[in-house]
Design an enzyme around this catalytic site. Structure first.
Site: not given
Ligand code: FAD
Ligand code: EPU
Length: 341
Positions: A154, A222, A329
Site C-alpha cells: 500500500r 479498508s 489507508e
Molecule cells: P482516488 O480516491 O480518486 O484517489 C486516490 C489518491 O490518488 C488521491 O491521493 C489522489 O489525489 C491520487 N490520484 C488519483 N488519480 C491520480 C492521478 N492520475 N495522478 C496523480 N494522483 C492521482 N484498494 C486496494 O488496494 N485493494 C482492494 O482490494 C481495495 N478494495 C476496495 C473496495 C472498496 C469497496 C472500495 C471503496 C475501495 C477499495 N480499495 C482497494 C481502495 C481503492 O479502490 C484504491 O485505492 C483505488 O486505487 C483508488 O482509485 P481512485 O481512482 O478511486 O482514487
Molecule cells: N477478520 C476478523 N474479523 C472479521 C473479518 C476479518 O477477525 O470480521 C480477520 C480474519 O482473520 C481474516 C482477516 O481478518 O482472515 C483478513 O480479512 P480479509 O481477508 O477480509 O482481508 P483484509 O486483510 O481485511 C485486505 C486488504 C483488502 C483486500 C483483501 C483481500 C488491506 C488494508 N486490505 O483486507 O483491500 O481486498 O485483503 O486481499 O490490506 C482495500 O485496500 O481497501 C481493501 C479492501
C-alpha cells in the site's frame, strides 16, 4: 461551492471551490493553478473529504488503451482515467492474464500505482512496467521505471517524494504470457482446477459477499492498513491470543535485512478491531462494518468529524490493547488538503 458528495464513494457532503474534469494534459495544465490548493481525483474510492476543501478538484478522464505483444509479454498503455475493473475485464476477455486477482477494485487505473493496489495475493506493482507522469510545477513529462516507483505494501513514491507533485497520465503494464496463478489466499484455496477466468469470477463473488457496495453504502474500502510489526510484538500478542491470524513477511528495509533482523509479521487490522469490540459499532452515522470491521461506512448523512472521531477511537483502543499504531489507508482531505490522524 459545488458538492463533492458524488465524487467520493464515502459520500460525505463536503464542498470545494471548484470541480473540473480534463481528458488530456494540455487541458489539465490550463486548469491547474499552482497557487491554489489542488486535489487530483480519479474515482474517489480512496478519498474521504472530511471537511469543505478550499481548493480546486480536478477529475482525471484521460482515456485510451493500446496493446502490443512479444513472444513473452503483453504490453498495455492505459490512460489514467480508465476504470480499473473495466480494464481488468478487458484483459480477461482478450486472455491477457495476470490481473485476475485484482478484479472489482473500484477506482481508476491512474490511482492504481499510488497505493500499489493489491488483493487476494497479488499487487499491481508486479505488472507495472513504467508510469508516465507530468510534473505539476514545470509541466515536464517524466517516465518512471517500476524501480523508480519504490513500491511497497500500500505504498509508493507517490505517497512520499512525489506526493501531490505529479499528475499520472498513463500506466504501462507488462503482463507475462507464462502467468503464474495465485490461489493461496483464503477463499481462493478452495478453487478446483483454477484458471484465470475462475479466479476472476471467484474474486468477484467473494468481494461482493464481504465488502459493502459503495453505490448502496458509502465507504472507501479498508480504512486502515494491516500493520506490519516486529516478531517480538507479535509474540507478545500471541501469548494472550493464541489464535491471532498472521502472515510472515520479509523485512522490506534493506538495512534491516542486512543486519539480519528477524522477519516481520502482518496482522489483519480487521482482527485487531474485531477483538477490540468495534465490529458493528456506530458513532453517529458512521459504522464499523459488521462483516468486515476494517471498513467504515456512511449510514446516510455522516459528518467528517464523526469519521475522524471513530477512527481516532479505534486507533487509541488498538494502541492500548496491542501496542500497535494503526495507520489510515484512506486519504483524508480537510480544508487545506491531505490531513493525518
Ligand atoms: P482516488 O480516491 O480518486 O484517489 C486516490 C489518491 O490518488 C488521491 O491521493 C489522489 O489525489 C491520487 N490520484 C488519483 N488519480 C491520480 C492521478 N492520475 N495522478 C496523480 N494522483 C492521482 N484498494 C486496494 O488496494 N485493494 C482492494 O482490494 C481495495 N478494495 C476496495 C473496495 C472498496 C469497496 C472500495 C471503496 C475501495 C477499495 N480499495 C482497494 C481502495 C481503492 O479502490 C484504491 O485505492 C483505488 O486505487 C483508488 O482509485 P481512485 O481512482 O478511486 O482514487
Ligand atoms: N477478520 C476478523 N474479523 C472479521 C473479518 C476479518 O477477525 O470480521 C480477520 C480474519 O482473520 C481474516 C482477516 O481478518 O482472515 C483478513 O480479512 P480479509 O481477508 O477480509 O482481508 P483484509 O486483510 O481485511 C485486505 C486488504 C483488502 C483486500 C483483501 C483481500 C488491506 C488494508 N486490505 O483486507 O483491500 O481486498 O485483503 O486481499 O490490506 C482495500 O485496500 O481497501 C481493501 C479492501
Amino acid at each position: 461551492m459545488p458538492s463533492l458528495q458524488h465524487y467520493s464513494t464515502f459520500g460525505l457532503n463536503a464542498s470545494c471551490t471548484s470541480i473540473s474534469s480534463f481528458s488530456d494534459v494540455s487541458s489539465f495544465l490550463s486548469l491547474y493553478q499552482p497557487n491554489l490548493p489542488t486535489y487530483i481525483l480519479g474515482g474517489g474510492s480512496n478519498s474521504i473529504f472530511v471537511g469543505d476543501f478550499e481548493g480546486a478538484v480536478l477529475v482525471n478522464e484521460i482515456k485510451g488503451i493500446t496493446h502490443y505483444d512479444t513472444d513473452t509479454h503483453h504490453f498495455l498503455r492505459v490512460g489514467a482515467g480508465e476504470n480499473w475493473h473495466d480494464f481488468v475485464a478487458l484483459c480477461m476477455q482478450n486472455q491477457w492474464y495476470g490481473l485476475e486477482n485484482l478484479a472489482l477494485i473500484p477506482g481508476s487505473v491512474g490511482a492504481s500505482p499510488i497505493q500499489n493496489i493489491g488483493a487476494y495475493g497479488k499487487e499491481v506493482n508486479a505488472f507495472i512496467d513504467t508510469v508516465e507522469v507530468v510534473m505539476l510545477t514545470s509541466g515536464d513529462k517524466v517516465l518512471l521505471s517500476n524501480q523508480d516507483c519504490a513500491f511497497g505494501y500500500r505504498d509508493s513514491i507517490f505517497k512520499h517524494k512525489l506526493a501531490e507533485k505529479v499528475l499520472i497520465t498513463n500506466v504501462n503494464f507488462k503482463l507475462p504470457k507464462d502467468n503464474v496463478l495465485e490461489v493461496s489466499y483464503g477463499e481462493l484455496s478452495s478453487l478446483e482446477d483454477a484458471t484465470p477466468e475462475r479466479i476472476f469470477e471467484k474474486v468477484i463473488e467473494v468481494r461482493k459477499s464481504k465488502l459493502p457496495d459503495p453505490l448502496v453504502l458509502g465507504n472507501a474500502g479498508s480504512f486502515f492498513k494491516n500493520p506490519v510489526v516486529p516478531l517480538c510484538t507479535f509474540e507478545k500478542i500471541k501469548k494472550q491470543y493464541n489464535n491471532v491470524p498472521h502472515f510472515l513477511v520479509n523485512a522490506s528495509d534493506e538495512v534491516a535485512q542486512q543486519s539480519g533482523e528477524p522477519t516481520m509479521v502482518k496482522i489483519p487490522a480487521a482482527w485487531l478491531i474485531d477483538q477490540a469490540g468495534f465490529k458493528g459499532k456506530e458513532y453517529n452515522k458512521v459504522r464499523c462494518h459488521p462483516t468486515q470491521p476494517l471498513v467504515l461506512t456512511n449510514l446516510g448523512d455522516a459528518r467528517g468529524e464523526d469519521v475522524i472521531a471513530l477512527a481516532k477511537e479505534i486507533i487509541t483502543s488498538i494502541s492500548a490493547l496491542f501496542a500497535i499504531k494503526l495507520e489510515p489507508e484512506v486519504r483524508l482531505i480537510g480544508s487545506e488538503g491531505l490531513i493525518t490522524l
